[in-house]
Design a protein around this motif. Structure first.
Motif, PDB file in Angstrom:
ATOM      1  N   THR A 286       0.598  -1.393  -0.051  1.00  0.00           N
ATOM      2  CA  THR A 286      -0.178  -0.052  -0.025  1.00  0.00           C
ATOM      3  C   THR A 286       0.793   1.311  -0.023  1.00  0.00           C
ATOM      4  O   THR A 286       0.566   2.244  -0.672  1.00  0.00           O
ATOM      5  CB  THR A 286      -0.919  -0.194   1.235  1.00  0.00           C
ATOM      6  OG1 THR A 286      -1.829  -1.106   1.288  1.00  0.00           O
ATOM      7  CG2 THR A 286      -1.677   1.348   1.414  1.00  0.00           C
TER       8      THR A 286
ATOM      9  N   ASP B 105      -7.770   3.270  -3.071  1.00  0.00           N
ATOM     10  CA  ASP B 105      -8.850   2.756  -2.394  1.00  0.00           C
ATOM     11  C   ASP B 105      -8.237   1.571  -1.458  1.00  0.00           C
ATOM     12  O   ASP B 105      -7.887   0.617  -2.057  1.00  0.00           O
ATOM     13  CB  ASP B 105      -9.875   2.373  -3.250  1.00  0.00           C
ATOM     14  CG  ASP B 105     -11.225   2.035  -2.511  1.00  0.00           C
ATOM     15  OD1 ASP B 105     -11.192   2.220  -1.267  1.00  0.00           O
ATOM     16  OD2 ASP B 105     -12.082   1.424  -3.583  1.00  0.00           O
ATOM     17  N   VAL B 106      -8.371   2.107  -0.323  1.00  0.00           N
ATOM     18  CA  VAL B 106      -7.712   0.895   0.663  1.00  0.00           C
ATOM     19  C   VAL B 106      -8.770   0.652   1.683  1.00  0.00           C
ATOM     20  O   VAL B 106      -9.685   1.495   2.272  1.00  0.00           O
ATOM     21  CB  VAL B 106      -6.664   1.708   1.525  1.00  0.00           C
ATOM     22  CG1 VAL B 106      -5.944   0.601   2.646  1.00  0.00           C
ATOM     23  CG2 VAL B 106      -5.529   2.065   0.855  1.00  0.00           C
ATOM     24  N   THR B 107      -8.800  -0.588   2.095  1.00  0.00           N
ATOM     25  CA  THR B 107     -10.113  -1.357   2.995  1.00  0.00           C
ATOM     26  C   THR B 107      -9.132  -1.688   4.033  1.00  0.00           C
ATOM     27  O   THR B 107      -8.340  -2.716   4.056  1.00  0.00           O
ATOM     28  CB  THR B 107     -10.830  -2.222   2.345  1.00  0.00           C
ATOM     29  OG1 THR B 107     -11.718  -1.820   1.186  1.00  0.00           O
ATOM     30  CG2 THR B 107     -11.846  -2.878   3.169  1.00  0.00           C
ATOM     31  N   ALA B 108      -9.545  -1.464   5.336  1.00  0.00           N
ATOM     32  CA  ALA B 108      -8.923  -1.849   6.496  1.00  0.00           C
ATOM     33  C   ALA B 108      -9.977  -1.653   7.898  1.00  0.00           C
ATOM     34  O   ALA B 108     -10.887  -0.777   7.428  1.00  0.00           O
ATOM     35  CB  ALA B 108      -7.741  -0.739   6.971  1.00  0.00           C
TER      36      ALA B 108
ATOM     37  N   PHE C 176      -7.092   2.886  10.469  1.00  0.00           N
ATOM     38  CA  PHE C 176      -7.326   4.141   9.606  1.00  0.00           C
ATOM     39  C   PHE C 176      -6.231   5.143   9.961  1.00  0.00           C
ATOM     40  O   PHE C 176      -5.491   5.823   9.063  1.00  0.00           O
ATOM     41  CB  PHE C 176      -8.681   4.657   9.634  1.00  0.00           C
ATOM     42  CG  PHE C 176      -9.522   3.902   8.794  1.00  0.00           C
ATOM     43  CD1 PHE C 176      -9.402   2.898   7.687  1.00  0.00           C
ATOM     44  CD2 PHE C 176     -11.032   3.988   9.024  1.00  0.00           C
ATOM     45  CE1 PHE C 176     -10.244   2.250   7.091  1.00  0.00           C
ATOM     46  CE2 PHE C 176     -12.056   3.114   8.227  1.00  0.00           C
ATOM     47  CZ  PHE C 176     -11.676   2.160   7.484  1.00  0.00           C
TER      48      PHE C 176
ATOM     49  N   THR D  59     -14.977   9.634   5.586  1.00  0.00           N
ATOM     50  CA  THR D  59     -15.830   9.011   6.516  1.00  0.00           C
ATOM     51  C   THR D  59     -17.408   9.277   6.323  1.00  0.00           C
ATOM     52  O   THR D  59     -17.576  10.039   5.458  1.00  0.00           O
ATOM     53  CB  THR D  59     -15.297   9.554   7.848  1.00  0.00           C
ATOM     54  OG1 THR D  59     -15.849  10.788   7.715  1.00  0.00           O
ATOM     55  CG2 THR D  59     -13.879   9.398   8.116  1.00  0.00           C
ATOM     56  N   SER D  60     -18.024   8.389   7.086  1.00  0.00           N
ATOM     57  CA  SER D  60     -19.512   8.556   6.894  1.00  0.00           C
ATOM     58  C   SER D  60     -20.312   9.462   7.880  1.00  0.00           C
ATOM     59  O   SER D  60     -21.337   9.919   7.457  1.00  0.00           O
ATOM     60  CB  SER D  60     -20.208   7.214   7.163  1.00  0.00           C
ATOM     61  OG  SER D  60     -19.963   6.572   8.433  1.00  0.00           O
TER      62      SER D  60
END
Length: 79
Positions: A19, A32-35, A40, A59-60
């Protein structure tokens, strides 16, 4: 960064190192990274340090954004 030894330990992990290498590649404008959420701030700080570019963490909620901004700021500084 407040914990410079931590990044070098994490770079031993293949996924983390890949990454960071991707973030350093010329011409990369999106990554685009998923963790897991607890990772984060460290990942964002590491990418920002490695790429020397502005990093946008989406973020949401506003609350999450404030929390991550404070945590990343604690790792690499407020600016």
């Amino acid at each position: 960064m407040k914990y410079p030894g931590l990044v070098s330990l994490l770079e031993a992990d293949h996924g983390f190192a890949a990454t960071l290498a991707d973030s350093r590649r010329p011409g990369v404008t999106t990554l685009d990274v998923t963790a897991v959420p607890s990772f984060f701030p460290l990942l964002t700080a590491s990418i920002a340090e490695a790429s020397a570019q502005t990093v946008l963490l989406v973020t949401s909620t506003y609350r999450e954004a404030e929390q991550y901004a404070a945590e990343v700021g604690g790792l690499i500084g407020e600016d």
